[in-house]
Enzyme design. Sequence first.
Site, PDB file in Angstrom:
ATOM      1  N   GLU A   1       0.310   4.957 -28.165  1.00  0.00           N
ATOM      2  CA  GLU A   1      -1.108   4.844 -28.500  1.00  0.00           C
ATOM      3  C   GLU A   1      -1.326   5.557 -29.829  1.00  0.00           C
ATOM      4  O   GLU A   1      -0.855   6.694 -29.962  1.00  0.00           O
ATOM      5  CB  GLU A   1      -1.977   5.484 -27.409  1.00  0.00           C
ATOM      6  CG  GLU A   1      -1.922   4.695 -26.119  1.00  0.00           C
ATOM      7  CD  GLU A   1      -2.793   5.270 -25.006  1.00  0.00           C
ATOM      8  OE1 GLU A   1      -3.469   6.295 -25.221  1.00  0.00           O
ATOM      9  OE2 GLU A   1      -2.789   4.687 -23.916  1.00  0.00           O
TER      10      GLU A   1
ATOM     11  N   ARG B   1      -7.312   8.939  -5.957  1.00  0.00           N
ATOM     12  CA  ARG B   1      -8.762   8.958  -6.209  1.00  0.00           C
ATOM     13  C   ARG B   1      -9.240   7.660  -6.868  1.00  0.00           C
ATOM     14  O   ARG B   1     -10.176   7.017  -6.403  1.00  0.00           O
ATOM     15  CB  ARG B   1      -9.114  10.154  -7.113  1.00  0.00           C
ATOM     16  CG  ARG B   1      -9.077  11.492  -6.422  1.00  0.00           C
ATOM     17  CD  ARG B   1      -9.235  12.614  -7.432  1.00  0.00           C
ATOM     18  NE  ARG B   1      -8.089  12.670  -8.305  1.00  0.00           N
ATOM     19  CZ  ARG B   1      -7.185  13.655  -8.299  1.00  0.00           C
ATOM     20  NH1 ARG B   1      -7.332  14.679  -7.505  1.00  0.00           N
ATOM     21  NH2 ARG B   1      -6.146  13.621  -9.114  1.00  0.00           N
TER      22      ARG B   1
ATOM     23  N   ARG C   1      -1.235   4.741 -17.262  1.00  0.00           N
ATOM     24  CA  ARG C   1      -0.653   5.208 -18.522  1.00  0.00           C
ATOM     25  C   ARG C   1       0.264   4.112 -19.045  1.00  0.00           C
ATOM     26  O   ARG C   1       0.926   3.415 -18.249  1.00  0.00           O
ATOM     27  CB  ARG C   1       0.186   6.482 -18.309  1.00  0.00           C
ATOM     28  CG  ARG C   1      -0.608   7.759 -18.147  1.00  0.00           C
ATOM     29  CD  ARG C   1      -1.256   8.219 -19.463  1.00  0.00           C
ATOM     30  NE  ARG C   1      -1.978   9.474 -19.300  1.00  0.00           N
ATOM     31  CZ  ARG C   1      -3.283   9.581 -19.004  1.00  0.00           C
ATOM     32  NH1 ARG C   1      -4.011   8.495 -18.831  1.00  0.00           N
ATOM     33  NH2 ARG C   1      -3.858  10.766 -18.891  1.00  0.00           N
TER      34      ARG C   1
ATOM     35  N   HIS D   1      -7.810   2.888 -24.635  1.00  0.00           N
ATOM     36  CA  HIS D   1      -7.815   4.017 -23.689  1.00  0.00           C
ATOM     37  C   HIS D   1      -9.235   4.573 -23.486  1.00  0.00           C
ATOM     38  O   HIS D   1      -9.548   5.698 -23.874  1.00  0.00           O
ATOM     39  CB  HIS D   1      -6.854   5.120 -24.184  1.00  0.00           C
ATOM     40  CG  HIS D   1      -6.427   6.046 -23.070  1.00  0.00           C
ATOM     41  ND1 HIS D   1      -5.199   6.658 -23.042  1.00  0.00           N
ATOM     42  CD2 HIS D   1      -7.056   6.471 -21.953  1.00  0.00           C
ATOM     43  CE1 HIS D   1      -5.093   7.401 -21.955  1.00  0.00           C
ATOM     44  NE2 HIS D   1      -6.217   7.306 -21.283  1.00  0.00           N
TER      45      HIS D   1
HETATM   46  P1  NAP Z   1      -4.278  10.686  -7.944  1.00  0.00           P
HETATM   47  O1  NAP Z   1      -5.491  10.939  -7.111  1.00  0.00           O
HETATM   48  O2  NAP Z   1      -3.211  11.720  -7.988  1.00  0.00           O
HETATM   49  O3  NAP Z   1      -3.661   9.272  -7.474  1.00  0.00           O
HETATM   50  C1  NAP Z   1      -2.409   8.807  -7.820  1.00  0.00           C
HETATM   51  C2  NAP Z   1      -1.815   8.147  -6.575  1.00  0.00           C
HETATM   52  O4  NAP Z   1      -0.589   7.507  -6.939  1.00  0.00           O
HETATM   53  C3  NAP Z   1      -1.500   9.149  -5.472  1.00  0.00           C
HETATM   54  O5  NAP Z   1      -1.972   8.630  -4.253  1.00  0.00           O
HETATM   55  C4  NAP Z   1       0.025   9.194  -5.497  1.00  0.00           C
HETATM   56  O6  NAP Z   1       0.593   9.501  -4.248  1.00  0.00           O
HETATM   57  C5  NAP Z   1       0.345   7.766  -5.884  1.00  0.00           C
HETATM   58  N1  NAP Z   1       1.711   7.615  -6.362  1.00  0.00           N
HETATM   59  C6  NAP Z   1       2.468   8.481  -7.070  1.00  0.00           C
HETATM   60  N2  NAP Z   1       3.677   7.954  -7.342  1.00  0.00           N
HETATM   61  C7  NAP Z   1       3.689   6.721  -6.775  1.00  0.00           C
HETATM   62  C8  NAP Z   1       4.651   5.680  -6.720  1.00  0.00           C
HETATM   63  N3  NAP Z   1       5.850   5.801  -7.282  1.00  0.00           N
HETATM   64  N4  NAP Z   1       4.312   4.545  -6.056  1.00  0.00           N
HETATM   65  C9  NAP Z   1       3.097   4.411  -5.471  1.00  0.00           C
HETATM   66  N5  NAP Z   1       2.152   5.368  -5.499  1.00  0.00           N
HETATM   67  C10 NAP Z   1       2.433   6.504  -6.143  1.00  0.00           C
HETATM   68  O7  NAP Z   1      -4.696  10.430  -9.456  1.00  0.00           O
HETATM   69  P2  NAP Z   1      -6.001   9.694 -10.023  1.00  0.00           P
HETATM   70  O8  NAP Z   1      -7.062  10.684 -10.312  1.00  0.00           O
HETATM   71  O9  NAP Z   1      -6.290   8.521  -9.145  1.00  0.00           O
HETATM   72  O10 NAP Z   1      -5.427   9.219 -11.432  1.00  0.00           O
HETATM   73  C11 NAP Z   1      -4.296   8.369 -11.508  1.00  0.00           C
HETATM   74  C12 NAP Z   1      -3.812   8.267 -12.940  1.00  0.00           C
HETATM   75  O11 NAP Z   1      -4.729   7.510 -13.696  1.00  0.00           O
HETATM   76  C13 NAP Z   1      -3.745   9.612 -13.683  1.00  0.00           C
HETATM   77  O12 NAP Z   1      -2.518  10.284 -13.446  1.00  0.00           O
HETATM   78  C14 NAP Z   1      -3.877   9.204 -15.126  1.00  0.00           C
HETATM   79  O13 NAP Z   1      -2.614   9.028 -15.715  1.00  0.00           O
HETATM   80  C15 NAP Z   1      -4.595   7.869 -15.058  1.00  0.00           C
HETATM   81  N6  NAP Z   1      -5.940   7.937 -15.629  1.00  0.00           N
HETATM   82  C16 NAP Z   1      -6.227   7.144 -16.694  1.00  0.00           C
HETATM   83  C17 NAP Z   1      -7.488   7.180 -17.242  1.00  0.00           C
HETATM   84  C18 NAP Z   1      -7.837   6.305 -18.413  1.00  0.00           C
HETATM   85  O14 NAP Z   1      -8.624   6.709 -19.262  1.00  0.00           O
HETATM   86  N7  NAP Z   1      -7.300   5.098 -18.469  1.00  0.00           N
HETATM   87  C19 NAP Z   1      -8.486   8.024 -16.721  1.00  0.00           C
HETATM   88  C20 NAP Z   1      -8.149   8.810 -15.625  1.00  0.00           C
HETATM   89  C21 NAP Z   1      -6.869   8.759 -15.085  1.00  0.00           C
HETATM   90  P3  NAP Z   1       1.021  11.026  -3.888  1.00  0.00           P
HETATM   91  O15 NAP Z   1      -0.228  11.835  -3.943  1.00  0.00           O
HETATM   92  O16 NAP Z   1       1.617  10.881  -2.552  1.00  0.00           O
HETATM   93  O17 NAP Z   1       2.014  11.420  -4.975  1.00  0.00           O
END
Ligand code: NAP
Length: 319
Positions: A262, A156, A233, A281
């Site tokens: 953190e 996403r 993260r 963060h």
């Molecule tokens: P998401 O929709 O699940 O996207 C994560 C993507 O990473 C998925 O396409 C996943 O593929 C892929 N992935 C997983 N393992 C991988 C690897 N080893 N190599 C390459 N790609 C890989 O999650 P999101 O909503 O985008 O959020 C992502 C992360 O951002 C969250 O888990 C959270 O930790 C972080 N986040 C941080 C903040 C902040 O405040 N800084 C805010 C929101 C989120 P698959 O679906 O095939 O596993």
Amino acid sequence: MTKIFITRLIPSSGLNLIKEHFQPDVWSHDLPPTRVQLLESVRGVDGLLCLLTEKVDAELMDAAGSQLKVISSMSVGVDHIDVSAATERRIPVGNTPGVLTDATADQAFALMLSAARRIPEAERYVRAGKWITWSPSLLLGADLAGATLGIVGFGRIGQAIAKRAQGFELRVVYYSPNAKPVFGAQPVDLNTLLKESDFVSINVPLKDETRHLVNENFLSKMKPTAILINTARGGVLDQNALYNALKSKQISYAALDVTDPEPLPMNSPLLELENCIIVPHLGSASKKTRDQMSVLAAQNLIAGLNGDILPNCVNSDVY
Ligand code: NAP
């Protein structure tokens, strides 16, 4: 009476929703509960609404007791929760995907532009009284237009970054084995991404396979002019390796929304570097987004307490 513990004061949009049905116990201090306070506060609860600051492991679930029906986190990442332990106990775990995608993609872009144009350095320069004249060579940075952005983890948030990148005329490549190409982004293997990218954005969840994904080897394959942005993260990145890469100018710049641990201790060597931006963060830190996150977290909590399927459940195999 149904017992609920909420580990911090959450926005009223979500809290009032919960209060329509229940009388939650809210930890209303500025600092999160200590481990001891947390273990004490969850005793006997039916529902727990937590933030990413709480480690929710088997010990905590057992301290709560076997009546615990739902764990709802006001975050999309659930690396602070032992989801397997929850599943073993048939406790659904809720998260808040989607509503924070745009805010976090905006933050990635804010960091990318700040690093490219050295905004924090420039700001420090002015405040230090060093601004004497316009100079052809003062604080020169990098261009976005025509550069290549590599996105590691094309879910996403990764895709929302690619969407924004179109307007900045960036070429976008991504590494994410199962993701379909959208917004003109091109799938590549990780080595190609690191070799070709001027900006590398980390957007994978933290799990065993991604812990220290950004390590010495990863950094050594990046361009010396490349800029690294991490809004995922802190644990995805080996901070010692990053320090060495920045110090030796193996890569040009880094911008981190997240660190490990953190808060980042004030004696972290990363804080000595001019070419490293660190913010506390703030990926989802817009008023609207936090309101929406609190509503999703409340909806998950209420559904779990009523025995309904959580609208956003990360371990739906409990059903
Ligand atoms: P998401 O929709 O699940 O996207 C994560 C993507 O990473 C998925 O396409 C996943 O593929 C892929 N992935 C997983 N393992 C991988 C690897 N080893 N190599 C390459 N790609 C890989 O999650 P999101 O909503 O985008 O959020 C992502 C992360 O951002 C969250 O888990 C959270 O930790 C972080 N986040 C941080 C903040 C902040 O405040 N800084 C805010 C929101 C989120 P698959 O679906 O095939 O596993």
